[in-house]
Write a protein that holds these residues in place. Structure first.
Motif, PDB file in Angstrom:
ATOM      1  N   PHE A  84      78.505  54.796  59.950  1.00  0.00           N
ATOM      2  CA  PHE A  84      77.280  54.552  60.704  1.00  0.00           C
ATOM      3  C   PHE A  84      77.147  53.058  60.918  1.00  0.00           C
ATOM      4  O   PHE A  84      77.229  52.270  59.974  1.00  0.00           O
ATOM      5  CB  PHE A  84      76.052  55.079  59.955  1.00  0.00           C
ATOM      6  CG  PHE A  84      74.759  54.640  60.571  1.00  0.00           C
ATOM      7  CD1 PHE A  84      74.391  55.067  61.836  1.00  0.00           C
ATOM      8  CD2 PHE A  84      73.915  53.776  59.898  1.00  0.00           C
ATOM      9  CE1 PHE A  84      73.212  54.649  62.421  1.00  0.00           C
ATOM     10  CE2 PHE A  84      72.723  53.354  60.469  1.00  0.00           C
ATOM     11  CZ  PHE A  84      72.374  53.789  61.727  1.00  0.00           C
ATOM     12  N   THR A  85      76.965  52.663  62.162  1.00  0.00           N
ATOM     13  CA  THR A  85      76.734  51.264  62.504  1.00  0.00           C
ATOM     14  C   THR A  85      75.461  51.190  63.327  1.00  0.00           C
ATOM     15  O   THR A  85      75.443  51.619  64.479  1.00  0.00           O
ATOM     16  CB  THR A  85      77.917  50.695  63.323  1.00  0.00           C
ATOM     17  OG1 THR A  85      79.126  50.885  62.577  1.00  0.00           O
ATOM     18  CG2 THR A  85      77.716  49.222  63.610  1.00  0.00           C
ATOM     19  N   PRO A  86      74.367  50.696  62.745  1.00  0.00           N
ATOM     20  CA  PRO A  86      73.129  50.607  63.520  1.00  0.00           C
ATOM     21  C   PRO A  86      73.257  49.586  64.645  1.00  0.00           C
ATOM     22  O   PRO A  86      73.737  48.478  64.423  1.00  0.00           O
ATOM     23  CB  PRO A  86      72.084  50.175  62.485  1.00  0.00           C
ATOM     24  CG  PRO A  86      72.863  49.564  61.377  1.00  0.00           C
ATOM     25  CD  PRO A  86      74.224  50.188  61.388  1.00  0.00           C
ATOM     26  N   LEU A  87      72.872  49.988  65.835  1.00  0.00           N
ATOM     27  CA  LEU A  87      72.963  49.096  66.994  1.00  0.00           C
ATOM     28  C   LEU A  87      71.587  48.666  67.503  1.00  0.00           C
ATOM     29  O   LEU A  87      71.481  48.022  68.538  1.00  0.00           O
ATOM     30  CB  LEU A  87      73.780  49.763  68.107  1.00  0.00           C
ATOM     31  CG  LEU A  87      75.234  50.031  67.720  1.00  0.00           C
ATOM     32  CD1 LEU A  87      75.957  50.797  68.810  1.00  0.00           C
ATOM     33  CD2 LEU A  87      75.963  48.740  67.413  1.00  0.00           C
ATOM     34  N   PHE A  88      70.544  49.059  66.786  1.00  0.00           N
ATOM     35  CA  PHE A  88      69.191  48.556  67.010  1.00  0.00           C
ATOM     36  C   PHE A  88      68.743  48.635  68.462  1.00  0.00           C
ATOM     37  O   PHE A  88      68.295  47.655  69.047  1.00  0.00           O
ATOM     38  CB  PHE A  88      69.056  47.126  66.465  1.00  0.00           C
ATOM     39  CG  PHE A  88      69.469  47.027  65.022  1.00  0.00           C
ATOM     40  CD1 PHE A  88      68.674  47.554  64.028  1.00  0.00           C
ATOM     41  CD2 PHE A  88      70.677  46.438  64.667  1.00  0.00           C
ATOM     42  CE1 PHE A  88      69.053  47.489  62.691  1.00  0.00           C
ATOM     43  CE2 PHE A  88      71.069  46.362  63.339  1.00  0.00           C
ATOM     44  CZ  PHE A  88      70.249  46.889  62.356  1.00  0.00           C
ATOM     45  N   GLY A  89      68.918  49.809  69.059  1.00  0.00           N
ATOM     46  CA  GLY A  89      68.420  50.041  70.407  1.00  0.00           C
ATOM     47  C   GLY A  89      69.332  49.585  71.524  1.00  0.00           C
ATOM     48  O   GLY A  89      68.985  49.693  72.691  1.00  0.00           O
ATOM     49  N   ALA A  90      70.511  49.077  71.206  1.00  0.00           N
ATOM     50  CA  ALA A  90      71.432  48.592  72.236  1.00  0.00           C
ATOM     51  C   ALA A  90      72.125  49.730  72.983  1.00  0.00           C
ATOM     52  O   ALA A  90      72.726  49.505  74.021  1.00  0.00           O
ATOM     53  CB  ALA A  90      72.489  47.678  71.617  1.00  0.00           C
ATOM     54  N   THR A  91      72.048  50.953  72.446  1.00  0.00           N
ATOM     55  CA  THR A  91      72.626  52.129  73.100  1.00  0.00           C
ATOM     56  C   THR A  91      71.538  53.187  73.246  1.00  0.00           C
ATOM     57  O   THR A  91      70.424  53.026  72.739  1.00  0.00           O
ATOM     58  CB  THR A  91      73.799  52.704  72.286  1.00  0.00           C
ATOM     59  OG1 THR A  91      73.304  53.149  71.019  1.00  0.00           O
ATOM     60  CG2 THR A  91      74.888  51.666  72.066  1.00  0.00           C
TER      61      THR A  91
END
Length: 161
Positions: A97-104
């Motif tokens: 899991f890699t959080p992208l903080f709303g970038a996708t």
């Protein structure tokens, strides 16, 4: 690949949440590094995607829910994901899991299971329990012949820089 009729992608809806599970063919994981191939062929990889009203699920949560869900996605997915193979429960071998903080537009977790756990089974089922969103337990059923067909179709793809 996102067409459910092909048997390599499944969607479950429980408004406002949408959960999608896609099989990831090896060629998309190999990228430019052909030495990874031998390691990758020992596993099946799936992408579990969460959306809230078509947006990245994690970025739509309030502060108190955010930290709980982030912790579960990062460290506790084995508590929420199980594979059922010929009626027997098997744990996933790995999660990423890699959080992208709303970038996708979705919150994604990669799930891996060893081919040795599947054996000669013709199908596998992923059971996904609620991680705290208030959705029911979902079952995603895949025929291995559908997954192998996608592998065959994508085996000749070349990833270039």
């Amino acid at each position: 690949m996102n067409n459910e009729k092909n048997g390599v992608s499944m969607v479950k809806n429980d408004s406002p949440f949408t959960l999608r599970l896609n099989y990831i063919p090896r060629v998309l994981l190999d990228g430019l590094d052909s030495q990874k191939s031998s390691d990758l062929q020992d596993y099946l990889y799936f992408r579990l995607s969460y959306q809230n009203k078509g947006r990245d699920m994690l970025s739509t949560l309030d502060q108190s829910a955010y930290s709980v869900i982030l912790n579960r996605l990062s460290f506790k997915m084995n508590d929420y994901v199980k594979f059922l193979i010929e009626g027997k429960e098997k744990e996933a071998d790995d999660f990423q899991f890699t959080p992208l903080f709303g970038a996708t537009s979705s919150t994604d977790v990669i799930v891996a299971i060893s081919r040795s756990k599947i054996g000669k089974s013709e199908s596998i089922q992923l059971e996904l329990s609620d991680i705290g969103l208030g959705v029911p337990t979902y079952h995603f059923d895949f025929k291995l012949s559908d997954l192998e067909q996608l592998e065959k179709l994508t085996s000749k793809l070349k990833i270039t820089e």
